[in-house]
Design an enzyme around this catalytic site. Sequence first.
Site, PDB file in Angstrom:
ATOM      1  N   ASP A 113       0.855  -1.190   0.000  1.00 44.85           N
ATOM      2  CA  ASP A 113       0.000   0.000   0.000  1.00 44.85           C
ATOM      3  C   ASP A 113       0.893   1.243   0.000  1.00 44.85           C
ATOM      4  O   ASP A 113       1.918   1.278   0.682  1.00 44.85           O
ATOM      5  CB  ASP A 113      -0.926   0.023   1.230  1.00 44.85           C
ATOM      6  CG  ASP A 113      -2.087   0.998   1.029  1.00 44.85           C
ATOM      7  OD1 ASP A 113      -3.243   0.556   0.980  1.00 44.85           O
ATOM      8  OD2 ASP A 113      -1.820   2.219   0.871  1.00 44.85           O
ATOM      9  N   ASP A 144       4.508   2.343  -3.901  1.00 43.70           N
ATOM     10  CA  ASP A 144       3.556   2.490  -5.011  1.00 43.70           C
ATOM     11  C   ASP A 144       3.408   1.134  -5.703  1.00 43.70           C
ATOM     12  O   ASP A 144       4.392   0.572  -6.182  1.00 43.70           O
ATOM     13  CB  ASP A 144       4.090   3.558  -5.983  1.00 43.70           C
ATOM     14  CG  ASP A 144       3.104   3.847  -7.100  1.00 43.70           C
ATOM     15  OD1 ASP A 144       3.219   4.917  -7.725  1.00 43.70           O
ATOM     16  OD2 ASP A 144       2.198   3.020  -7.344  1.00 43.70           O
ATOM     17  N   ASP A 163      -6.789  -4.050  -4.555  1.00 39.59           N
ATOM     18  CA  ASP A 163      -7.786  -3.535  -3.612  1.00 39.59           C
ATOM     19  C   ASP A 163      -7.495  -2.050  -3.415  1.00 39.59           C
ATOM     20  O   ASP A 163      -7.026  -1.606  -2.356  1.00 39.59           O
ATOM     21  CB  ASP A 163      -7.646  -4.323  -2.297  1.00 39.59           C
ATOM     22  CG  ASP A 163      -8.558  -3.803  -1.205  1.00 39.59           C
ATOM     23  OD1 ASP A 163      -8.425  -4.296  -0.052  1.00 39.59           O
ATOM     24  OD2 ASP A 163      -9.374  -2.902  -1.483  1.00 39.59           O
ATOM     25  N   ASP A 166     -10.561   4.500  -5.753  1.00 40.94           N
ATOM     26  CA  ASP A 166     -11.116   4.713  -7.097  1.00 40.94           C
ATOM     27  C   ASP A 166     -10.025   5.200  -8.049  1.00 40.94           C
ATOM     28  O   ASP A 166      -8.987   5.695  -7.616  1.00 40.94           O
ATOM     29  CB  ASP A 166     -12.245   5.765  -7.017  1.00 40.94           C
ATOM     30  CG  ASP A 166     -13.345   5.344  -6.047  1.00 40.94           C
ATOM     31  OD1 ASP A 166     -13.910   6.221  -5.374  1.00 40.94           O
ATOM     32  OD2 ASP A 166     -13.582   4.128  -5.941  1.00 40.94           O
TER      33      ASP A 166
HETATM   34  N1  SAM Z   1     -12.329  -0.983  -0.603  1.00 37.84           N
HETATM   35  C1  SAM Z   1     -11.822   0.332  -0.939  1.00 37.84           C
HETATM   36  C2  SAM Z   1     -12.401   0.814  -2.256  1.00 37.84           C
HETATM   37  O1  SAM Z   1     -12.960   0.005  -3.007  1.00 37.84           O
HETATM   38  O2  SAM Z   1     -12.283   2.030  -2.489  1.00 37.84           O
HETATM   39  C3  SAM Z   1     -10.315   0.260  -0.985  1.00 37.84           C
HETATM   40  C4  SAM Z   1      -9.762   0.108   0.375  1.00 37.84           C
HETATM   41  S1  SAM Z   1      -8.054   0.310   0.591  1.00 37.84           S
HETATM   42  C5  SAM Z   1      -8.101   1.354   1.962  1.00 37.84           C
HETATM   43  C6  SAM Z   1      -7.528   1.337  -0.757  1.00 37.84           C
HETATM   44  C7  SAM Z   1      -6.044   1.563  -0.661  1.00 37.84           C
HETATM   45  O3  SAM Z   1      -5.461   1.791  -1.949  1.00 37.84           O
HETATM   46  C8  SAM Z   1      -5.649   2.790   0.175  1.00 37.84           C
HETATM   47  O4  SAM Z   1      -5.092   2.351   1.395  1.00 37.84           O
HETATM   48  C9  SAM Z   1      -4.633   3.542  -0.689  1.00 37.84           C
HETATM   49  O5  SAM Z   1      -3.534   4.032   0.052  1.00 37.84           O
HETATM   50  C10 SAM Z   1      -4.225   2.441  -1.663  1.00 37.84           C
HETATM   51  N2  SAM Z   1      -3.607   2.916  -2.910  1.00 37.84           N
HETATM   52  C11 SAM Z   1      -4.053   3.882  -3.756  1.00 37.84           C
HETATM   53  N3  SAM Z   1      -3.185   4.030  -4.787  1.00 37.84           N
HETATM   54  C12 SAM Z   1      -2.180   3.116  -4.596  1.00 37.84           C
HETATM   55  C13 SAM Z   1      -1.001   2.765  -5.319  1.00 37.84           C
HETATM   56  N4  SAM Z   1      -0.660   3.395  -6.472  1.00 37.84           N
HETATM   57  N5  SAM Z   1      -0.214   1.773  -4.827  1.00 37.84           N
HETATM   58  C14 SAM Z   1      -0.537   1.142  -3.670  1.00 37.84           C
HETATM   59  N6  SAM Z   1      -1.646   1.426  -2.931  1.00 37.84           N
HETATM   60  C15 SAM Z   1      -2.452   2.408  -3.404  1.00 37.84           C
END
Ligand code: SAM
Length: 288
Positions: A113, A144, A163, A166
């Site tokens: 994450d 990332d 996961d 958006d």
């Molecule tokens: N269930 C949620 C939804 O459908 O929106 C997602 C939950 S989880 C908390 C989403 C995670 O994606 C966040 O913790 C965010 O930091 C992570 N995230 C966003 N962009 C990312 C990336 N490029 N690499 C890794 N994690 C990422």
Amino acid sequence: MSLTLDPKAWFSESLMDTGIAFSLKTVKKLHEEQSPFQFIEIYETETFGTLMVIDGAIMLSDRDNFLYHEMMSHPVLFTHANPKRVLIIGGGDCGTLREVLKHPGVEKAQQVDIDERVTRLAEKYFPELCDANGDPRAELHFADGIKWVKEAADGSYDVIIIDSTDPVGPAEGLFTKAFYKDCFRSLAAGGYIVQQSESPLLHMHLIRDIYHALDDAGFRDIATLNFPQCVYPSGWWSATMACKDGPIAKFRREDAAKADLKTHYYTADIHQGALAIPPFFKQALYKD
Ligand code: SAM
């Protein structure tokens, strides 16, 4: 009956481009912070327990996160022949990781994450979602996911679960052909990818784009699972799965039926039902 909601007593997520909003009555705001990547809020709500919000979008609530976390993990793991090495991109609340680790055949689950603050806040406000983090098979990385997969060796994983938030901000690149090509390369033979793919009712255009990008990246067979998820826009959500080198297999129904996963939503029958796609979905996918 239209009512005006007191913003001091309600959290509302408004989906600007869809003309809808979803609100939850709040007791109090427990925390807020601007992390290096996103604005994170935590609320105590009257009827849905604790709520996590990132950049104004609801991530999860105590009351109904099981629907999403179970459907993001068990269908793909029972579809793969024998998943041992799992990568979770995003998933910072650790709910998906907990479900993945319920599968005894999984030997390693890496969660990547971009935002460590999401996990640290989940440890404090959603401790039950983090209760598998100490499993020796679990690895938590903060990076990332786009870069992680780009740098992964060929054939590193059996299943990749995306996961993410958006497709805006840091997650935008997780819905592109370039990213899917890196996923394709880093999957071993017989490998699967599954991505949260938003609402079938509101976001068919996005799901269509995902199908095209996955196909362009080399994935030959693609399928979408649909399931309820009350706190997400429209209350109807989806996860799109694709197989690296062949038709999506029939899932291991007997294994799913006899596994004692202590789930609250996922069963072998639910899995089967989630694969049923309504006519409007097929028409939207394949219209020219
Ligand atoms: N269930 C949620 C939804 O459908 O929106 C997602 C939950 S989880 C908390 C989403 C995670 O994606 C966040 O913790 C965010 O930091 C992570 N995230 C966003 N962009 C990312 C990336 N490029 N690499 C890794 N994690 C990422």
